[in-house]
Enzyme design. Sequence first.
Site, mmCIF file in Angstrom:
data_model
loop_
_atom_site.group_PDB
_atom_site.id
_atom_site.type_symbol
_atom_site.label_atom_id
_atom_site.label_comp_id
_atom_site.label_asym_id
_atom_site.label_seq_id
_atom_site.Cartn_x
_atom_site.Cartn_y
_atom_site.Cartn_z
ATOM 1 N N ASP A 1 3.867 6.994 6.391
ATOM 2 C CA ASP A 1 3.198 8.245 6.046
ATOM 3 C C ASP A 1 3.848 9.476 6.679
ATOM 4 O O ASP A 1 3.330 10.584 6.550
ATOM 5 C CB ASP A 1 1.697 8.169 6.386
ATOM 6 C CG ASP A 1 1.422 7.455 7.691
ATOM 7 O OD1 ASP A 1 2.365 7.184 8.460
ATOM 8 O OD2 ASP A 1 0.228 7.166 7.965
ATOM 9 N N HIS B 1 0.807 8.846 12.373
ATOM 10 C CA HIS B 1 -0.360 9.053 13.240
ATOM 11 C C HIS B 1 -0.184 8.290 14.546
ATOM 12 O O HIS B 1 0.439 7.226 14.564
ATOM 13 C CB HIS B 1 -1.638 8.564 12.539
ATOM 14 C CG HIS B 1 -1.886 9.225 11.222
ATOM 15 N ND1 HIS B 1 -1.503 8.645 10.017
ATOM 16 C CD2 HIS B 1 -2.454 10.414 10.917
ATOM 17 C CE1 HIS B 1 -1.834 9.465 9.024
ATOM 18 N NE2 HIS B 1 -2.406 10.546 9.535
ATOM 19 N N HIS C 1 -5.129 1.972 14.613
ATOM 20 C CA HIS C 1 -6.202 2.815 15.172
ATOM 21 C C HIS C 1 -7.370 1.990 15.726
ATOM 22 O O HIS C 1 -8.225 2.533 16.434
ATOM 23 C CB HIS C 1 -6.754 3.780 14.117
ATOM 24 C CG HIS C 1 -5.769 4.805 13.652
ATOM 25 N ND1 HIS C 1 -5.110 5.654 14.507
ATOM 26 C CD2 HIS C 1 -5.321 5.116 12.399
ATOM 27 C CE1 HIS C 1 -4.293 6.445 13.810
ATOM 28 N NE2 HIS C 1 -4.406 6.137 12.530
ATOM 29 N N ASP D 1 4.484 4.986 12.544
ATOM 30 C CA ASP D 1 3.471 5.610 11.677
ATOM 31 C C ASP D 1 3.318 7.068 12.115
ATOM 32 O O ASP D 1 3.410 7.389 13.300
ATOM 33 C CB ASP D 1 2.140 4.862 11.828
ATOM 34 C CG ASP D 1 1.089 5.311 10.815
ATOM 35 O OD1 ASP D 1 0.872 4.586 9.830
ATOM 36 O OD2 ASP D 1 0.479 6.386 11.029
HETATM 37 ZN ZN ZN Z 1 -0.816 6.707 9.583
#
Ligand code: ZN
Length: 313
Positions: free
Chosen positions: A248, A163, A124, A161
């Site tokens: 995740d 996200h 991120h 991931d």
């Molecule tokens: Zn994540």
Amino acid sequence: MADRIFLSHPASLRHDTGPHPECAARMVAIEERLERDGWHGFERREAPRVDRALLERCHDPGHVAALERLCAAGGGHIDVDTFASAGSWEAALRAAGGAVAAADALARGEVEFAFAAGRPPGHHATRTRAMGFCLFNNVALAALHAQSVHGLERVLIFDWDVHHGNGTNDLFHDTDAVLYVSIHESPLYPGTGPASDRGSGAGEGYTMNLPVPAGSGDEAFLRLVAERVVPAARDYAPQLILISAGYDAHAEDPLANCTMSSAGYGRMTAAMRRLAGELGAPLGVVLEGGYALDALADSVAATLAALSADQDA
Ligand SMILES: [Zn+2]
């Protein structure tokens, strides 16, 4: 000499986030599990510090200096869910340095597989800011190093991931030197990564966003790998494959709503290993998220097992 290496550093335990899902216990869970497993034949190496000049090429030097000052002053909140402590500076340098050292060993042909297990995670982090538990973009730094030091012209970053890796997406948005492919739950934090975002300028078509709905599990992820990721990679012919490996999307993860199993991560790794073998490209795995401790440890173990099994097992 081992053809597989696992990079980590005890400084990762000193990135003290307090009561937070991205905590030092993640690293303890992973390493205890791998210790019991005999490290799946991986040789352990200490992650070095990342080179400051490389860091300041990936990130705005002002962002780097601000984080250094914040940690030297004892740390504090960067945004509502991103925190740095006094120990975070060293942890962040080692997390990035481990990913870079992995890419370095892979690009020089010293090893076939590498797993860089640092924290904080990285995908991120943008050029100018830390966000989403991430301080520096570890996988992006690894790709940049492979380009600048080893002259690689094509690096695939596959981000599984749950996200969207907005930082990595943006850092390589306008270049064809990195093919960035992400499977991520949508809608979910950080809200970026629609399928329509395919890169820009010379990078048009070199960003592939594959959003999936909540509830997606092994079959959905594996189908996208087989039907989208592998064909795109074959066309691109990367000289290095990096996986931005968050765990995740696991069914037990508290921060998302997908239903992957630990075995599913092993199968996804095996698919990427077959691809790497077919393309003659080395394969590096860089840890991102994953917040259910047992599921995280099991899934990392499944990843290492898939990279150590006999090729057609
Ligand atoms: Zn994540």
